[in-house]
Design an enzyme around this catalytic site. Structure first.
Site, PDB file in Angstrom:
ATOM      1  N   ARG A  32      15.833  15.720  46.792  1.00 11.71           N
ATOM      2  CA  ARG A  32      16.424  14.537  46.159  1.00 11.71           C
ATOM      3  C   ARG A  32      15.338  13.671  45.516  1.00 11.71           C
ATOM      4  O   ARG A  32      14.265  13.481  46.096  1.00 11.71           O
ATOM      5  CB  ARG A  32      17.218  13.715  47.186  1.00 11.71           C
ATOM      6  N   ASP A  33      15.667  13.201  44.307  1.00 16.43           N
ATOM      7  CA  ASP A  33      14.731  12.328  43.587  1.00 16.43           C
ATOM      8  C   ASP A  33      14.571  11.014  44.352  1.00 16.43           C
ATOM      9  O   ASP A  33      15.542  10.438  44.847  1.00 16.43           O
ATOM     10  CB  ASP A  33      15.247  12.059  42.167  1.00 16.43           C
ATOM     11  N   HIS A 101      10.010  20.644  36.218  1.00 16.27           N
ATOM     12  CA  HIS A 101      11.118  20.334  37.124  1.00 16.27           C
ATOM     13  C   HIS A 101      12.392  20.128  36.327  1.00 16.27           C
ATOM     14  O   HIS A 101      12.379  19.565  35.234  1.00 16.27           O
ATOM     15  CB  HIS A 101      10.824  19.107  37.987  1.00 16.27           C
TER      16      HIS A 101
HETATM   17  P1  AMP Z   1       9.839  13.132  35.156  1.00 16.95           P
HETATM   18  O1  AMP Z   1       9.778  11.685  34.773  1.00 16.95           O
HETATM   19  O2  AMP Z   1      10.770  13.948  34.324  1.00 16.95           O
HETATM   20  O3  AMP Z   1       8.453  13.740  35.255  1.00 16.95           O
HETATM   21  O4  AMP Z   1      10.469  13.162  36.597  1.00 16.95           O
HETATM   22  C1  AMP Z   1       9.722  12.937  37.740  1.00 16.95           C
HETATM   23  C2  AMP Z   1      10.684  12.498  38.795  1.00 16.95           C
HETATM   24  O5  AMP Z   1      10.069  12.650  40.064  1.00 16.95           O
HETATM   25  C3  AMP Z   1      11.116  11.041  38.695  1.00 16.95           C
HETATM   26  O6  AMP Z   1      12.539  10.980  38.545  1.00 16.95           O
HETATM   27  C4  AMP Z   1      10.644  10.431  40.006  1.00 16.95           C
HETATM   28  O7  AMP Z   1      11.532   9.475  40.513  1.00 16.95           O
HETATM   29  C5  AMP Z   1      10.535  11.648  40.899  1.00 16.95           C
HETATM   30  N1  AMP Z   1       9.586  11.565  41.991  1.00 16.95           N
HETATM   31  C6  AMP Z   1       8.311  11.137  41.951  1.00 16.95           C
HETATM   32  N2  AMP Z   1       7.729  11.252  43.151  1.00 16.95           N
HETATM   33  C7  AMP Z   1       8.665  11.782  43.984  1.00 16.95           C
HETATM   34  C8  AMP Z   1       8.681  12.136  45.361  1.00 16.95           C
HETATM   35  N3  AMP Z   1       7.600  11.993  46.144  1.00 16.95           N
HETATM   36  N4  AMP Z   1       9.826  12.640  45.874  1.00 16.95           N
HETATM   37  C9  AMP Z   1      10.919  12.788  45.107  1.00 16.95           C
HETATM   38  N5  AMP Z   1      10.963  12.475  43.794  1.00 16.95           N
HETATM   39  C10 AMP Z   1       9.857  11.972  43.237  1.00 16.95           C
END
Ligand code: AMP
Length: 115
Positions: A32-33, A101
């Protein structure tokens, strides 16, 4: 936001950082994000480090299919009949973590076009 230098998703794969993992198999892991943008917001990532969508190489095709199959399984287990799959590629598109991702978003009405 700028791209992080540190690959925190690799650290999640290696178990060094905790995550709310909802699915994993030999090819991928999904969790989960931490900053959800929808009631369901799950990230599906390959165990193999691929920095961005633009770094996908010949030979990765099967892996990409496996990631999408994982999304379908997770969407079903989350009870989502409608959902969106997003890949942000590089900073101009909002990518912040240097590890490919797939965002799986659902559980609310998703407008189009996205921002
Ligand atoms: P992006 O902006 O497409 O690179 O997406 C990166 C995503 O990773 C964002 O939606 C963040 O909220 C999420 N994110 C960053 N660190 C973590 C973490 N430790 N656990 C879960 N999600 C994360």
């Amino acid at each position: 936001m700028a791209m992080l230098e540190r690959n925190i998703f690799k650290e999640i794969i290696e178990g060094n950082i905790p995550a709310n993992i909802v699915y994993q198999d030999e090819h991928c892991i999904a969790f989960r994000d931490i900053n959800p943008q929808a009631p369901t917001h799950i990230l599906v990532i390959p165990r193999k480090v691929i920095r961005t969508h633009a770094d996908i190489e010949p030979g990765d095709e099967q892996l990409l299919g496996q990631l999408h199959s994982a999304v379908v399984k997770i969407a079903k287990s989350e009870g989502l009949s409608s959902y969106r799959v997003v890949i942000n590629c590089n900073e101009g598109a909002g990518q912040t973590v240097p590890h490919l991702h797939l965002h799986l978003l659902g559980g609310r009405l998703l407008d189009w076009p996205p921002g």
